[in-house]
Design an enzyme around this catalytic site. Sequence first.
Site, PDB file in Angstrom:
ATOM      1  N   SER A 145       0.814  -1.217   0.000  1.00 12.79           N
ATOM      2  CA  SER A 145       0.000   0.000   0.000  1.00 12.79           C
ATOM      3  C   SER A 145       0.847   1.266   0.000  1.00 12.79           C
ATOM      4  O   SER A 145       0.359   2.338  -0.368  1.00 12.79           O
ATOM      5  CB  SER A 145      -0.939   0.015   1.209  1.00 12.79           C
ATOM      6  OG  SER A 145      -0.207  -0.120   2.425  1.00 12.79           O
ATOM      7  N   ASP A 404      -4.341   6.222  11.389  1.00 10.42           N
ATOM      8  CA  ASP A 404      -3.392   5.717  10.396  1.00 10.42           C
ATOM      9  C   ASP A 404      -2.140   6.569  10.498  1.00 10.42           C
ATOM     10  O   ASP A 404      -2.114   7.724  10.062  1.00 10.42           O
ATOM     11  CB  ASP A 404      -3.993   5.805   8.991  1.00 10.42           C
ATOM     12  CG  ASP A 404      -3.025   5.282   7.916  1.00 10.42           C
ATOM     13  OD1 ASP A 404      -1.877   4.956   8.261  1.00 10.42           O
ATOM     14  OD2 ASP A 404      -3.430   5.223   6.742  1.00 10.42           O
ATOM     15  N   HIS A 407       0.566   5.425   6.513  1.00 15.03           N
ATOM     16  CA  HIS A 407       0.429   6.006   5.180  1.00 15.03           C
ATOM     17  C   HIS A 407       0.500   7.536   5.271  1.00 15.03           C
ATOM     18  O   HIS A 407       0.593   8.101   6.365  1.00 15.03           O
ATOM     19  CB  HIS A 407      -0.876   5.556   4.534  1.00 15.03           C
ATOM     20  CG  HIS A 407      -0.987   4.066   4.414  1.00 15.03           C
ATOM     21  ND1 HIS A 407      -1.631   3.290   5.360  1.00 15.03           N
ATOM     22  CD2 HIS A 407      -0.505   3.219   3.474  1.00 15.03           C
ATOM     23  CE1 HIS A 407      -1.546   2.018   5.002  1.00 15.03           C
ATOM     24  NE2 HIS A 407      -0.871   1.949   3.858  1.00 15.03           N
TER      25      HIS A 407
END
Length: 429
Positions: A145, A404, A407
């Site tokens: 990702s 998160d 990311h």
Amino acid sequence: MTMKAAFQQNHHLNVNVNPSPRTRKVVTYALYALIPLALLHYYLLLPYPNAIPIPAASPSQPQPQPLPPCDYSSGQWIPDHRGPLYNGTTCHTIKDNQNCMAHRRPDTAYLFWRWRPAACTLPRFDPSSFLHIITNRHVAFVGDSMARNQAESLMCLLATASPPELVYRDRDSAENRYRRWVFRSHNATVSIYWSPFLVKRIEKSEKTGIRHNRVFLDALDERWIDDLQSMDVILFSLGHWFLIPGIYYEKDQIIGCHVCPPELNRTEMEIGFFDVFRKAVRATLEEVRRRHVEDARRERLVAVTTFTQAHFEGDWDKAGSCAKTEPYEDGEVQMEYTTARMRTTVLRELERIRMAAHGSRVNGLHFQAVDVTRLAMLRPDGHPGPYMYPDPFGSGSRDRVQNDCVHWCMPGPVDTFNEIFWQLLLLPH
């Protein structure tokens, strides 16, 4: 690209109006001595050809000149009042969980920083230049990702100069793990391939009670390797999935595991993941090199983005957060052991393949690192945090929600990854 050398040399000789024969002889020998020096000087000034051939720029669109090699990994974040090239409401390729602006993140200071390397200059990203470089070429992002995060950042940057057309999407994947765009204006293609280990794997499935990834180190992921011959520029990005519990195979035999399941002897089988990570990186680079030799007339750049550490304050699965709103200052935070070791592994494997691939390198194969580990380490403010969700505190409640801190917001620090990637494409070799 036509090579041009500018060579000018002016000699100022103090010669008598009526020189003697001996004087004329000395001058003649001196001139003969200067000729080889002049030729040596001429050849030293010739530039080297670029790693990826760049079509000639049109007069209306001059292209920036390649910069000398630079260590972009060392430097500091400095304020930049100009802000990003795009925003989260106009770019349509951002994964929802990284669209911090659209999810109403209230602070915006994280948008106004840029990376200044310690010993050189990193120019602001030029989407027209990047598109010019990849004209008639296929750029592939392969990995986890984080690869997708960087690919979507590039798409947003390039879309400010030319609209992309989505020509393929994996209909069976809600995560949009396989996508392809075409920039018709330049006949340029950008693709994303989901491959978190680069090698063959059977992914864990919590819903069915499978909590370990099964990773086969002697077979590459067919989904991307089958398309290798169509790729002109390849960027690999991997790392975080190796931290997840896994069982590792070679020749269909279990060779070890990380956080071994109860049915395996943990004392005998636990091998961690560092060596597995190294094997996966090495196998990938070796296979790309081997297959390139069969198509040696082709120019190809292979790059690997180095590992970036998370910024959770607390455990990620126990309401850990990343609430900072400014970058760390130099020396304020130390690189974690896992991060440093995985970065070093990538750099060493790239250097190893460069030495081993010397013959194919002159045939057009080039290996580079997008070394962003240190600059990413200093940006705890660049993650979505709770704004991986739309308006997470819209009800007024300030209770902790899942964050998160791995990311990157888009726009955000991940755009700098692509500024460095762009410079690698411009590097002379």
